[in-house]
Scaffold this motif. Sequence first.
Motif, PDB file in Angstrom:
ATOM      1  N   PRO A 197      29.865   7.060 -35.837  1.00 36.69           N
ATOM      2  CA  PRO A 197      28.765   6.102 -35.734  1.00 36.69           C
ATOM      3  C   PRO A 197      27.757   6.541 -34.670  1.00 36.69           C
ATOM      4  CG  PRO A 197      30.883   4.966 -35.745  1.00 36.69           C
ATOM      5  CD  PRO A 197      31.187   6.427 -35.617  1.00 36.69           C
ATOM      6  N   GLU A 198      26.494   6.173 -34.881  1.00 40.83           N
ATOM      7  CA  GLU A 198      25.429   6.633 -33.986  1.00 40.83           C
ATOM      8  C   GLU A 198      25.673   6.234 -32.531  1.00 40.83           C
ATOM      9  OE1 GLU A 198      22.843   8.761 -34.373  1.00 40.83           O
ATOM     10  OE2 GLU A 198      23.893   9.097 -36.266  1.00 40.83           O
ATOM     11  N   GLU A 199      26.272   5.064 -32.320  1.00 43.10           N
ATOM     12  CA  GLU A 199      26.549   4.634 -30.954  1.00 43.10           C
ATOM     13  C   GLU A 199      27.495   5.622 -30.261  1.00 43.10           C
ATOM     14  OE1 GLU A 199      28.134   0.643 -28.569  1.00 43.10           O
ATOM     15  OE2 GLU A 199      28.992   1.158 -30.521  1.00 43.10           O
ATOM     16  N   GLN A 200      28.451   6.142 -31.022  1.00 41.08           N
ATOM     17  CA  GLN A 200      29.398   7.097 -30.453  1.00 41.08           C
ATOM     18  C   GLN A 200      28.762   8.463 -30.233  1.00 41.08           C
ATOM     19  OE1 GLN A 200      33.109   7.165 -32.640  1.00 41.08           O
ATOM     20  NE2 GLN A 200      33.347   4.934 -32.539  1.00 41.08           N
ATOM     21  N   ARG A 202      25.642   8.985 -29.554  1.00 38.34           N
ATOM     22  CA  ARG A 202      24.799   8.831 -28.368  1.00 38.34           C
ATOM     23  C   ARG A 202      25.657   8.822 -27.095  1.00 38.34           C
ATOM     24  NH1 ARG A 202      19.624   9.672 -26.558  1.00 38.34           N
ATOM     25  NH2 ARG A 202      19.851   9.146 -24.363  1.00 38.34           N
ATOM     26  N   ALA A 203      26.805   8.174 -27.173  1.00 41.49           N
ATOM     27  CA  ALA A 203      27.707   8.138 -26.015  1.00 41.49           C
ATOM     28  C   ALA A 203      28.175   9.541 -25.644  1.00 41.49           C
ATOM     29  CB  ALA A 203      28.909   7.244 -26.313  1.00 41.49           C
ATOM     30  N   LEU A 204      28.476  10.356 -26.652  1.00 44.62           N
ATOM     31  CA  LEU A 204      28.907  11.727 -26.402  1.00 44.62           C
ATOM     32  C   LEU A 204      27.783  12.552 -25.784  1.00 44.62           C
ATOM     33  CD1 LEU A 204      30.960  12.291 -29.663  1.00 44.62           C
ATOM     34  CD2 LEU A 204      31.878  12.375 -27.333  1.00 44.62           C
ATOM     35  N   TYR A 205      26.562  12.342 -26.273  1.00 45.55           N
ATOM     36  CA  TYR A 205      25.406  13.030 -25.677  1.00 45.55           C
ATOM     37  C   TYR A 205      25.249  12.623 -24.207  1.00 45.55           C
ATOM     38  CZ  TYR A 205      20.646  14.133 -24.362  1.00 45.55           C
ATOM     39  OH  TYR A 205      19.551  14.598 -23.674  1.00 45.55           O
ATOM     40  N   ASP A 206      25.284  11.328 -23.961  1.00 45.47           N
ATOM     41  CA  ASP A 206      25.101  10.831 -22.588  1.00 45.47           C
ATOM     42  C   ASP A 206      26.197  11.347 -21.660  1.00 45.47           C
ATOM     43  OD1 ASP A 206      22.814   9.459 -23.298  1.00 45.47           O
ATOM     44  OD2 ASP A 206      23.833   7.523 -23.549  1.00 45.47           O
ATOM     45  N   TYR A 207      27.416  11.390 -22.170  1.00 45.17           N
ATOM     46  CA  TYR A 207      28.521  11.923 -21.367  1.00 45.17           C
ATOM     47  C   TYR A 207      28.270  13.380 -20.997  1.00 45.17           C
ATOM     48  CZ  TYR A 207      33.067  13.839 -20.103  1.00 45.17           C
ATOM     49  OH  TYR A 207      34.075  14.496 -19.445  1.00 45.17           O
TER      50      TYR A 207
END
Length: 332
Positions: A197-200, A202-207
């Motif tokens: 999912p896009e939220e995940q 994005r979370a991986l990118y931010d991490y």
Amino acid sequence: MNIPMATKPHDRLAAALAGEMAAVDKLIRTRMQSENAPRIPEVTAHLVEAGGKRLRPMLTLAAARLCGYQGDYHLGLAATVEFIHTATLLHDDVVDESAKRRGRPTANLLWDNKSSVLVGDYLFSRSFQLMVETGSLRVLGILANASATIAEGEVLQMTAATDLKTDEDVYLKVVRGKTAALFSAATEVGGVISEAPEEQVRALYDYGDALGIAFQIADDLLDYQGDSGATGKNVGDDFRERKLTLPVIKAVAQANPEEYAFWQRTIEKGRQEDGDLDHALALMAKYDTLTATRADAQGWAAKAQAALAPLPAHEIRDMLHELAGYVVARLS
């Protein structure tokens, strides 16, 4: 803080991903071969097999595992990330005129600058071949953009490194370019290839972005207070190479006229004398810039840990959380 080898988060992550990393290493060895130019595998093997931690490809494998990926394309993407990283190291050592990398002589010292640059170009080309094999335009776009951003960050660093007008905002742009861009791409493509999912995603990118920034700030701090045996660098190498990193930028920002003149002579003009490193360290101590730099690194590590919240509960997520903490724990 001496953290026992067996408890390091990086080692636990490596153990959890050992089977996939073995497949990635095999792929790297296969794709770095050249029928027509034997110097390519010679130069590449010197760096690839020098005992690096392989952190960036592991991040791709970890992200894919965390998101439940079942295919094989993540192996090629992990190899892609390592090839991009290796290519930038080859080029960096030429630009920096470095003689040592990971405690060993650099490729440009053992062979020559031309070989390092051209083999780096070859590895970039190989990385794009591997990207295309996934058949994903989005993955291709992420890694192509990261490659461009890395090059842009290196050029920015070259122009900003000896300019005392370089402030913390410019420093952050350099760090995002030369280091964090590949960390964030490595984690993001693991999520994309998994169709998370896009939220995940994005979370991986931010991490990856925050982890990369924390990693580079910590690395810059270790240049002034690290153990040369552990880091493979001599204390003060960045000062001797006239690199404006965060501890010095913070000291320059608070300098009185006499101190500013010292920084101009040593960094901008490159006229360094015996005792200058000790004086630079004394100025950093006067303004407590090493402590402030450590706090910045810890702040970015905390952002990396917070970014993991939308991701599913998993032992890999726990390891990634611990990894972000370890990046700054080694500063203690």
